[in-house]
Design a protein around this motif. Structure first.
Motif, PDB file in Angstrom:
ATOM      1  N   SER A   1       0.688   9.617  -4.383  1.00 42.58           N
ATOM      2  CA  SER A   1       1.095  10.667  -3.452  1.00 42.58           C
ATOM      3  C   SER A   1       0.084  11.812  -3.490  1.00 42.58           C
ATOM      4  O   SER A   1      -0.394  12.204  -4.559  1.00 42.58           O
ATOM      5  CB  SER A   1       2.485  11.181  -3.826  1.00 42.58           C
ATOM      6  OG  SER A   1       2.862  12.266  -3.008  1.00 42.58           O
TER       7      SER A   1
ATOM      8  N   GLY B   1       1.616   0.901   6.764  1.00 42.14           N
ATOM      9  CA  GLY B   1       1.647   1.903   5.706  1.00 42.14           C
ATOM     10  C   GLY B   1       1.815   3.310   6.236  1.00 42.14           C
ATOM     11  O   GLY B   1       2.594   4.108   5.691  1.00 42.14           O
TER      12      GLY B   1
ATOM     13  N   TRP C   1       0.830  -1.206   0.000  1.00 42.43           N
ATOM     14  CA  TRP C   1       0.000   0.000   0.000  1.00 42.43           C
ATOM     15  C   TRP C   1       0.863   1.254   0.000  1.00 42.43           C
ATOM     16  O   TRP C   1       0.625   2.191  -0.760  1.00 42.43           O
ATOM     17  CB  TRP C   1      -0.925  -0.029   1.210  1.00 42.43           C
ATOM     18  CG  TRP C   1      -1.816   1.162   1.353  1.00 42.43           C
ATOM     19  CD1 TRP C   1      -2.579   1.736   0.370  1.00 42.43           C
ATOM     20  CD2 TRP C   1      -2.047   1.918   2.537  1.00 42.43           C
ATOM     21  NE1 TRP C   1      -3.277   2.811   0.874  1.00 42.43           N
ATOM     22  CE2 TRP C   1      -2.973   2.944   2.199  1.00 42.43           C
ATOM     23  CE3 TRP C   1      -1.593   1.829   3.840  1.00 42.43           C
ATOM     24  CZ2 TRP C   1      -3.429   3.869   3.140  1.00 42.43           C
ATOM     25  CZ3 TRP C   1      -2.044   2.745   4.774  1.00 42.43           C
ATOM     26  CH2 TRP C   1      -2.954   3.762   4.420  1.00 42.43           C
ATOM     27  N   TRP C   2       1.878   1.264   0.848  1.00 43.48           N
ATOM     28  CA  TRP C   2       2.789   2.413   0.906  1.00 43.48           C
ATOM     29  C   TRP C   2       3.503   2.617  -0.426  1.00 43.48           C
ATOM     30  O   TRP C   2       3.707   3.746  -0.874  1.00 43.48           O
ATOM     31  CB  TRP C   2       3.793   2.193   2.027  1.00 43.48           C
ATOM     32  CG  TRP C   2       5.013   3.046   1.925  1.00 43.48           C
ATOM     33  CD1 TRP C   2       5.111   4.398   2.129  1.00 43.48           C
ATOM     34  CD2 TRP C   2       6.333   2.600   1.580  1.00 43.48           C
ATOM     35  NE1 TRP C   2       6.409   4.824   1.935  1.00 43.48           N
ATOM     36  CE2 TRP C   2       7.178   3.732   1.600  1.00 43.48           C
ATOM     37  CE3 TRP C   2       6.883   1.358   1.267  1.00 43.48           C
ATOM     38  CZ2 TRP C   2       8.541   3.660   1.311  1.00 43.48           C
ATOM     39  CZ3 TRP C   2       8.231   1.272   0.988  1.00 43.48           C
ATOM     40  CH2 TRP C   2       9.038   2.421   1.011  1.00 43.48           C
ATOM     41  N   TRP C   3       3.849   1.512  -1.081  1.00 35.77           N
ATOM     42  CA  TRP C   3       4.618   1.571  -2.325  1.00 35.77           C
ATOM     43  C   TRP C   3       3.748   1.990  -3.510  1.00 35.77           C
ATOM     44  O   TRP C   3       4.182   2.745  -4.396  1.00 35.77           O
ATOM     45  CB  TRP C   3       5.261   0.208  -2.574  1.00 35.77           C
ATOM     46  CG  TRP C   3       6.153   0.141  -3.778  1.00 35.77           C
ATOM     47  CD1 TRP C   3       6.996   1.117  -4.239  1.00 35.77           C
ATOM     48  CD2 TRP C   3       6.270  -0.958  -4.680  1.00 35.77           C
ATOM     49  NE1 TRP C   3       7.649   0.687  -5.374  1.00 35.77           N
ATOM     50  CE2 TRP C   3       7.222  -0.595  -5.666  1.00 35.77           C
ATOM     51  CE3 TRP C   3       5.691  -2.222  -4.744  1.00 35.77           C
ATOM     52  CZ2 TRP C   3       7.585  -1.444  -6.707  1.00 35.77           C
ATOM     53  CZ3 TRP C   3       6.065  -3.066  -5.777  1.00 35.77           C
ATOM     54  CH2 TRP C   3       6.995  -2.681  -6.744  1.00 35.77           C
TER      55      TRP C   3
ATOM     56  N   LEU D   1       0.107   9.003   4.712  1.00 38.16           N
ATOM     57  CA  LEU D   1      -0.897   8.027   4.288  1.00 38.16           C
ATOM     58  C   LEU D   1      -2.014   7.948   5.324  1.00 38.16           C
ATOM     59  O   LEU D   1      -1.753   7.881   6.526  1.00 38.16           O
ATOM     60  CB  LEU D   1      -0.262   6.647   4.122  1.00 38.16           C
ATOM     61  CG  LEU D   1       0.467   6.361   2.809  1.00 38.16           C
ATOM     62  CD1 LEU D   1       1.038   4.957   2.844  1.00 38.16           C
ATOM     63  CD2 LEU D   1      -0.457   6.526   1.617  1.00 38.16           C
TER      64      LEU D   1
ATOM     65  N   GLY E   1       5.054   5.651   5.550  1.00 36.11           N
ATOM     66  CA  GLY E   1       4.782   6.839   4.757  1.00 36.11           C
ATOM     67  C   GLY E   1       5.360   8.114   5.352  1.00 36.11           C
ATOM     68  O   GLY E   1       6.066   8.090   6.371  1.00 36.11           O
TER      69      GLY E   1
END
Length: 200
Positions: free
Chosen positions: A46, A122, A40-42, A148, A126
């Motif tokens: 943005s 996440g 999810w973070w990746w 995030l 983030g």
């Protein structure tokens, strides 16, 4: 009577064994939430923010008020949760073909805990949650990424619900079927009465 008692032993493991297996499933499914959090973070888009000074105070606002990046963050988590629900349900079904209430509960609990863990991972990976400090660091008018976060907390339920539906569907389509009554007769054994004795 002995024949009836023996047939009961073929229905599957005992309740203690099912509970132990369910506990293992719940832990493994929940821990896989860490991978969901990393993905999810990746993959999440943005959300650009901009800092400004108003009346000697720092304020932060969206750089693009019409942008849909915030919706994309929730959407990315939802799609990943659906995929993890599908994979966890298929994996549990392939490993443990015979269902049971403890196993279904384990999938639901593990999926929910996995979603919570993914959310926390996440957020941790983030950008910082202190947006004012971040705005001061990058400078006035310079865009930076928002932390995030999930706008709709209901997405935490996507993984457990998807896992339940997929697992129940697999059990309905490919799960073991209940044996026919007097199955021994079809196997060449003499027909027996309801208590294991020859019929009158």
């Amino acid at each position: 009577m002995y024949g009836v008692q023996a047939s009961y032993g073929q229905d599957g493991p005992g309740m203690k064994t099912e509970v132990r297996e369910a506990a293992v499933v719940a832990v493994v499914v929940a821990l896989s939430g860490a991978l969901l959090g990393v993905l999810w973070w990746w993959l999440a888009p943005s959300v650009p923010l901009v800092g400004d000074i108003v009346d000697k105070n720092w304020v932060v606002y969206f750089k693009d008020t019409e942008g849909e990046q915030a919706v994309g963050v929730d959407g990315t988590f939802t799609l990943l949760a659906l995929a993890f629900g599908l994979v966890s349900a298929v994996a549990v079904f392939l490993i443990r073909r015979r269902g049971g209430v403890p196993l279904v509960v384990a999938l639901a609990v593990g999926g929910f805990l996995g979603s919570l863990l993914a959310w926390r991972v996440g957020v941790w990976l983030g950008p910082t949650q202190d947006v004012i400090a971040h705005a001061k660091d990058v400078g006035k008018g310079v865009a930076f990424s928002a932390p995030l976060k999930l706008g709709a907390k209901g997405v935490w339920l996507v993984w457990p619900l998807a896992a339940l539906l997929v697992h129940l569907g697999l059990m309905a389509l490919f799960g073991p079927r209940d044996g026919e009554p007097y199955q021994q007769q079809a196997e060449g054994h003499p027909q027996q009465g309801p208590y294991g004795t020859p019929p009158v």
